[in-house]
Enzyme design. Structure first.
Site, PDB file in Angstrom:
ATOM      1  N   SER A 182      29.556  55.723  46.381  1.00  0.00           N
ATOM      2  CA  SER A 182      29.793  56.157  45.007  1.00  0.00           C
ATOM      3  C   SER A 182      29.346  55.033  44.083  1.00  0.00           C
ATOM      4  CB  SER A 182      31.275  56.459  44.772  1.00  0.00           C
ATOM      5  OG  SER A 182      32.028  55.248  44.741  1.00  0.00           O
ATOM      6  N   THR A 222      36.556  46.422  48.380  1.00  0.00           N
ATOM      7  CA  THR A 222      36.870  47.698  49.003  1.00  0.00           C
ATOM      8  C   THR A 222      36.179  47.834  50.351  1.00  0.00           C
ATOM      9  OG1 THR A 222      36.584  50.110  48.815  1.00  0.00           O
ATOM     10  CG2 THR A 222      34.983  48.736  47.660  1.00  0.00           C
ATOM     11  N   LYS A 239      31.052  47.281  43.661  1.00  0.00           N
ATOM     12  CA  LYS A 239      31.684  46.303  44.549  1.00  0.00           C
ATOM     13  C   LYS A 239      30.649  45.654  45.463  1.00  0.00           C
ATOM     14  CE  LYS A 239      36.047  47.035  43.328  1.00  0.00           C
ATOM     15  NZ  LYS A 239      36.984  46.034  42.843  1.00  0.00           N
ATOM     16  N   TYR A 274      31.254  53.540  41.965  1.00  0.00           N
ATOM     17  CA  TYR A 274      32.308  52.522  42.089  1.00  0.00           C
ATOM     18  C   TYR A 274      32.031  51.594  43.264  1.00  0.00           C
ATOM     19  CZ  TYR A 274      36.630  50.691  44.066  1.00  0.00           C
ATOM     20  OH  TYR A 274      37.570  49.887  44.651  1.00  0.00           O
ATOM     21  N   HIS A 275      31.770  52.152  44.440  1.00  0.00           N
ATOM     22  CA  HIS A 275      31.493  51.323  45.615  1.00  0.00           C
ATOM     23  C   HIS A 275      30.214  50.505  45.418  1.00  0.00           C
ATOM     24  CE1 HIS A 275      34.087  54.536  47.507  1.00  0.00           C
ATOM     25  NE2 HIS A 275      34.700  53.424  47.874  1.00  0.00           N
ATOM     26  N   ASN A 332      42.587  44.481  29.418  1.00  0.00           N
ATOM     27  CA  ASN A 332      42.173  45.179  28.196  1.00  0.00           C
ATOM     28  C   ASN A 332      42.879  46.522  28.036  1.00  0.00           C
ATOM     29  OD1 ASN A 332      40.917  46.780  30.102  1.00  0.00           O
ATOM     30  ND2 ASN A 332      38.849  46.588  29.241  1.00  0.00           N
ATOM     31  N   ASN A 336      49.391  59.326  48.958  1.00  0.00           N
ATOM     32  CA  ASN A 336      50.323  59.546  47.850  1.00  0.00           C
ATOM     33  C   ASN A 336      50.214  60.964  47.321  1.00  0.00           C
ATOM     34  OD1 ASN A 336      51.202  56.923  48.063  1.00  0.00           O
ATOM     35  ND2 ASN A 336      50.719  56.343  45.962  1.00  0.00           N
ATOM     36  N   ARG A 337      48.978  61.479  47.242  1.00  0.00           N
ATOM     37  CA  ARG A 337      48.796  62.859  46.765  1.00  0.00           C
ATOM     38  C   ARG A 337      49.469  63.853  47.714  1.00  0.00           C
ATOM     39  NH1 ARG A 337      44.900  65.002  43.633  1.00  0.00           N
ATOM     40  NH2 ARG A 337      43.912  66.178  45.330  1.00  0.00           N
TER      41      ARG A 337
END
Length: 406
Positions: free
Chosen positions: A187, A145, A193, A189-190, A32, A248-249
């Site tokens: 969180s 995750t 999952k 998000y977690h 989407n 990466n940060r």
């Protein structure tokens, strides 16, 4: 195989779609484009320039000679269209990335919390019911995750792959049962999952769906062999405080002359996997689905674990970057152990990609190449787990030249 990649325009979905196409599978992406909309909401873009999806697909056809289909579809709100596409395409397998993936974003506001639950839980449940309604034949591979286990709950005990054998005391003696490893989401998000896990268990038992749930660690790196073929195919490199992953940060911060941002003590131990191994693991899971009637297969999709402060020290030693200790915006243990079993992928042939100077330099070189796209005001993490928690001010307002890497 005919494979649908749900969320195939995202950080993990895009390189997976290309990898599977390159391996000869007939791939269609359903998305989407919500991740692009969130960029507009947060007023930040990927460090790497991401071309429109139509252009990405045209370039892939040019460099590979292979077509990837695309259907713009919202799994959470367009159930009837989802059923129609499953009926039309008749996939052999479905790879499910179509969820809001950032823990900090899921905690940044009431609206973000509600969106994360509405999008993630409804999308997964719509998918499961649509699979049942259309015959339930495709194997489903879901990107979960490591965060469903929580961090620190098991102490130094190795975290098994999904399931734990327990003894339940009864008046007639102990009953031995195999259960999903106790969930301890940190969180919203977690949490979504974790709810996914329960839905998979129900639909596998009740309707015979074949489900593989991949409990993935933090993804680092940017390129796969496929995304590196043309700059217009390049993968996302998120560096902001909501979507940027920690290693990466750090590599971006070192490349542009920003202090490395360690939150709290840096004693948080986390599991990691390179994006190259993510796409390989998806392919392995597709080739080894559970049988109809089996409980969901759970793989721990990680290759190594590191403490955050150790990663900062490694990057600092190689680049000369300073390390800044900032308040931790998360509700979490100050320090935690993390020992993880990943036997199943190793047994099925995964050769892990671990931290190496070459791959670290690849990320640093990409960050240096696109350093002019960095907005310094987006680097510090400011989404907090509870209102009133301390956050840091911007550490820099302009950026120096990138640090040279030996």
């Amino acid at each position: 195989m005919r494979v649908l990649v749900l969320g195939g325009d995202g950080f993990c979905g895009w390189p997976t779609a290309l990898h599977l196409s390159d391996r000869g599978h007939d791939v269609t992406v359903l998305d989407n484009l919500s991740r692009r909309a969130i960029d507009l909401e947060l007023e930040v873009v990927s460090l790497t320039p991401i071309r429109p999806l139509g252009e990405r697909l045209r370039v892939w056809r040019q460099v590979s000679g292979r077509d990837i289909g695309f259907v713009r579809l919202d799994l959470a709100t367009e159930y009837d269209r989802l059923v129609s596409e499953l009926t039309r395409l008749r996939p052999d397998a479905v790879v499910h990335f179509a969820e809001q993936r950032a823990a900090p974003y899921s905690m940044r506001s009431t609206g973000a919390k509600r969106y994360t639950v509405d999008n993630n839980v409804r999308a997964t449940h719509n998918l499961l019911t649509a699979l049942v309604a259309t015959g339930g034949e495709p194997a489903l591979v879901h990107l979960g995750t490591m965060g469903v286990y929580g961090y620190g709950w098991s102490g130094s005990a190795p975290i098994p792959e999904g399931y734990l054998t327990v003894k339940v005391p009864t008046p007639d003696g102990d009953l031995e049962r195999e259960i999903l490893h106790p969930a301890n989401p940190g969180s919203v998000y977690h949490l979504t999952k974790t709810l996914d896990q329960l839905m998979f268990a129900f639909y596998a038992r009740n309707d015979g769906l074949r489900v593989t749930d991949l409990h993935q660690g933090i993804v680092w790196g940017t390129q796969t062999p496929q995304t590196a073929r043309d700059e217009r195919l390049i993968n996302r490199f998120d560096y902001d405080g909501d979507y940027g992953t920690v290693l990466n940060r750090f590599l971006m911060q070192a490349a542009v002359g920003h202090p490395l941002t360690v939150h709290g003590t840096g004693g948080q131990t986390r599991a990691f996997i390179h994006i190259r191994d993510t796409v390989r693991c998806i392919e392995i899971a597709l080739a080894n689905p559970p049988e109809r009637g089996d409980k969901p297969a759970v793989f721990n999709q990680i290759t190594e674990t590191h403490r955050v402060r150790d990663l900062a020290e490694l990057v600092s030693a190689r680049t000369g970057a300073d390390v800044a200790r900032l308040p931790n915006p998360r509700q979490e243990a100050v320090e935690n152990e993390l020992v993880v079993r990943n036997d199943r992928f190793l047994e099925l042939g995964l050769r892990p990609t671990t931290l190496s100077e070459g791959l670290l330099e690849e990320c640093t070189d990409i960050a240096a190449r696109y350093k002019d796209r960095v907005d310094p005001s987006k680097i510090v993490c400011r989404s907090v787990w509870r209102e009133g928690m301390a956050v840091a001010d911007d550490l820099v307002t302009g950026l120096r030249q990138p640090v040279a890497v030996d």
